[in-house]
Design a protein around this motif. Structure first.
Motif, PDB file in Angstrom:
ATOM      1  N   SER A  18       0.842  -1.192   0.000  1.00  0.00           N
ATOM      2  CA  SER A  18       0.000   0.000   0.000  1.00  0.00           C
ATOM      3  C   SER A  18       0.873   1.236   0.000  1.00  0.00           C
ATOM      4  O   SER A  18       2.013   1.226   0.490  1.00  0.00           O
ATOM      5  CB  SER A  18      -0.926   0.030   1.222  1.00  0.00           C
ATOM      6  N   GLY A  20       0.135   4.814   1.453  1.00  0.00           N
ATOM      7  CA  GLY A  20      -0.875   5.556   2.186  1.00  0.00           C
ATOM      8  C   GLY A  20      -2.144   4.724   2.282  1.00  0.00           C
ATOM      9  O   GLY A  20      -2.103   3.556   2.668  1.00  0.00           O
ATOM     10  N   ASP A  21      -3.269   5.308   1.891  1.00  0.00           N
ATOM     11  CA  ASP A  21      -4.523   4.559   1.930  1.00  0.00           C
ATOM     12  C   ASP A  21      -4.827   3.884   0.598  1.00  0.00           C
ATOM     13  O   ASP A  21      -5.891   3.307   0.407  1.00  0.00           O
ATOM     14  CB  ASP A  21      -5.687   5.479   2.318  1.00  0.00           C
ATOM     15  N   LYS A  22      -3.873   3.950  -0.335  1.00  0.00           N
ATOM     16  CA  LYS A  22      -4.045   3.324  -1.645  1.00  0.00           C
ATOM     17  C   LYS A  22      -3.476   1.901  -1.613  1.00  0.00           C
ATOM     18  O   LYS A  22      -2.268   1.693  -1.489  1.00  0.00           O
ATOM     19  CB  LYS A  22      -3.323   4.152  -2.710  1.00  0.00           C
ATOM     20  N   VAL A  23      -4.348   0.893  -1.704  1.00  0.00           N
ATOM     21  CA  VAL A  23      -3.920  -0.502  -1.730  1.00  0.00           C
ATOM     22  C   VAL A  23      -3.527  -0.860  -3.159  1.00  0.00           C
ATOM     23  O   VAL A  23      -4.359  -0.818  -4.072  1.00  0.00           O
ATOM     24  CB  VAL A  23      -5.035  -1.443  -1.235  1.00  0.00           C
ATOM     25  N   ASP A  26      -3.192  -6.657  -3.034  1.00  0.00           N
ATOM     26  CA  ASP A  26      -4.078  -7.088  -1.953  1.00  0.00           C
ATOM     27  C   ASP A  26      -4.082  -8.609  -1.832  1.00  0.00           C
ATOM     28  O   ASP A  26      -5.058  -9.284  -2.159  1.00  0.00           O
ATOM     29  CB  ASP A  26      -5.496  -6.566  -2.227  1.00  0.00           C
TER      30      ASP A  26
END
Length: 319
Positions: A18, A20-23, A26
């Protein structure tokens, strides 16, 4: 008696990354057998480059495990680097040096002796049909020559596994086919290729197995033919010698529409041999003679569009 199965060249389990909040990744699982071509496909932003960067030790993963060339990615990154070679989307050659000098420089970086470095450089120039060009500066090379030199430089260290990231971008059709043959020859010699490409026909031509990545997860994996059977549209086109034949076949398969002028009928099929035997067996049982047939299956473009949402999906930042 059990058959010995060599360990995979690459095995990854649960890779995560990831920003930041960007995955970006996964929980990706991958397994690449030795001496094969494995192609990773996906739209921009799917995470292809991130996987290559992780497996080649350029960046670390946030989670998951991987072994590359028998070396644990987290515990032995130096061992991984000795086993691999990497070529990026753009040829990493020094334009001010000759082709020969570029190769000798790589030999020095691999700490080869002077004599061994020159020998290996000469061998690679001959192997890649660059003997004459090797005396000229790389800045004078065509795109195809630069890509061949870049791959030759990658081979100076005799890697077991090569990551090829968009290896034929910008090449003309003849240069692309030359590069394809070089890749096939490498695999025939025991090298494992991990290929990322935007050219779906390239993956179809080269890859033993293909994985399709979308939004950081694998949505499909298999041989090119297995992937093509995942989407509808496959059929067998039958041609008959007489109107009675095509009409009888149409009735046999539930009243399918047919072309009265061309005497052809399209029967939905996944294209497998077993399915074809059933189809022909049904015609033979009713004494319906077929003049010719052709098998049509969806291509990788159809698979790509069907499994990644097709055109019109929101564009994402590519990594």
């Amino acid at each position: 008696m059990s058959t010995f199965r060599p360990p995979p060249a690459i095995k990854a389990t649960g890779l995560r990354k990831s920003y930041g909040d960007k995955v970006v990744l996964d929980g990706v699982d991958l397994e690449v057998p030795e001496g094969t071509i494995f192609s990773l496909l996906g739209p921009n932003g799917a995470g292809k480059t991130t996987i290559v960067q992780i497996l080649s030790t350029l960046i670390g993963a946030d989670g998951g495990e991987a072994r590359v060339g028998g070396h644990d990615l987290a515990r032995d990154p130096a061992g991984v680097r000795t086993a691999i070679g990497v070529t990026g989307q753009f040829a990493a050659v020094d334009n001010l040096l000759t082709g020969h000098e570029n190769l000798v420089l790589m030999a020095d970086l691999h700490h080869l002796g002077k004599a061994e470095g020159r020998r290996r450089a000469a061998d690679l120039l001959e192997r890649f049909d660059l003997v004459e060009a090797g005396r000229k500066t790389a800045g004078t090379y065509s795109g195809g020559m630069r890509r061949r030199l870049d791959l030759a430089m990658c081979l100076v260290g005799e890697p077991q596994i090569i990551f090829l990231d968009e290896p034929t971008t910008g090449l003309d059709p003849r240069s692309r086919r030359t590069m394809w043959q070089i890749i096939r020859d490498l695999v025939a010699g025991g090298v494992t290729i991990f290929l990322t490409t935007q050219y779906l026909d390239e993956a179809d031509q080269l890859a033993d197995r293909i994985a399709l990545l979308d939004r950081g997860t694998l949505v499909a994996e298999g041989t090119p033919e297995e992937l093509k059977r995942l989407v509808p549209g496959g059929h067998v086109s039958l041609r008959f010698a007489a109107p009675e034949g095509v009409a009888a076949a149409a009735r046999l398969f539930g009243g399918l529409p047919y072309d009265r002028d061309e005497l052809t009928l399209q029967v939905p099929s996944d294209g497998r041999v077993a399915s074809l035997k059933v189809l022909l067996g049904a015609l033979d049982a009713e004494s319906v003679e077929v003049e010719s047939l052709a098998i049509h299956t969806p291509d990788l473009d159809d698979v790509f569009l069907a499994l990644t949402g097709g055109p019109g999906r929101p564009k994402e930042h590519a990594r």
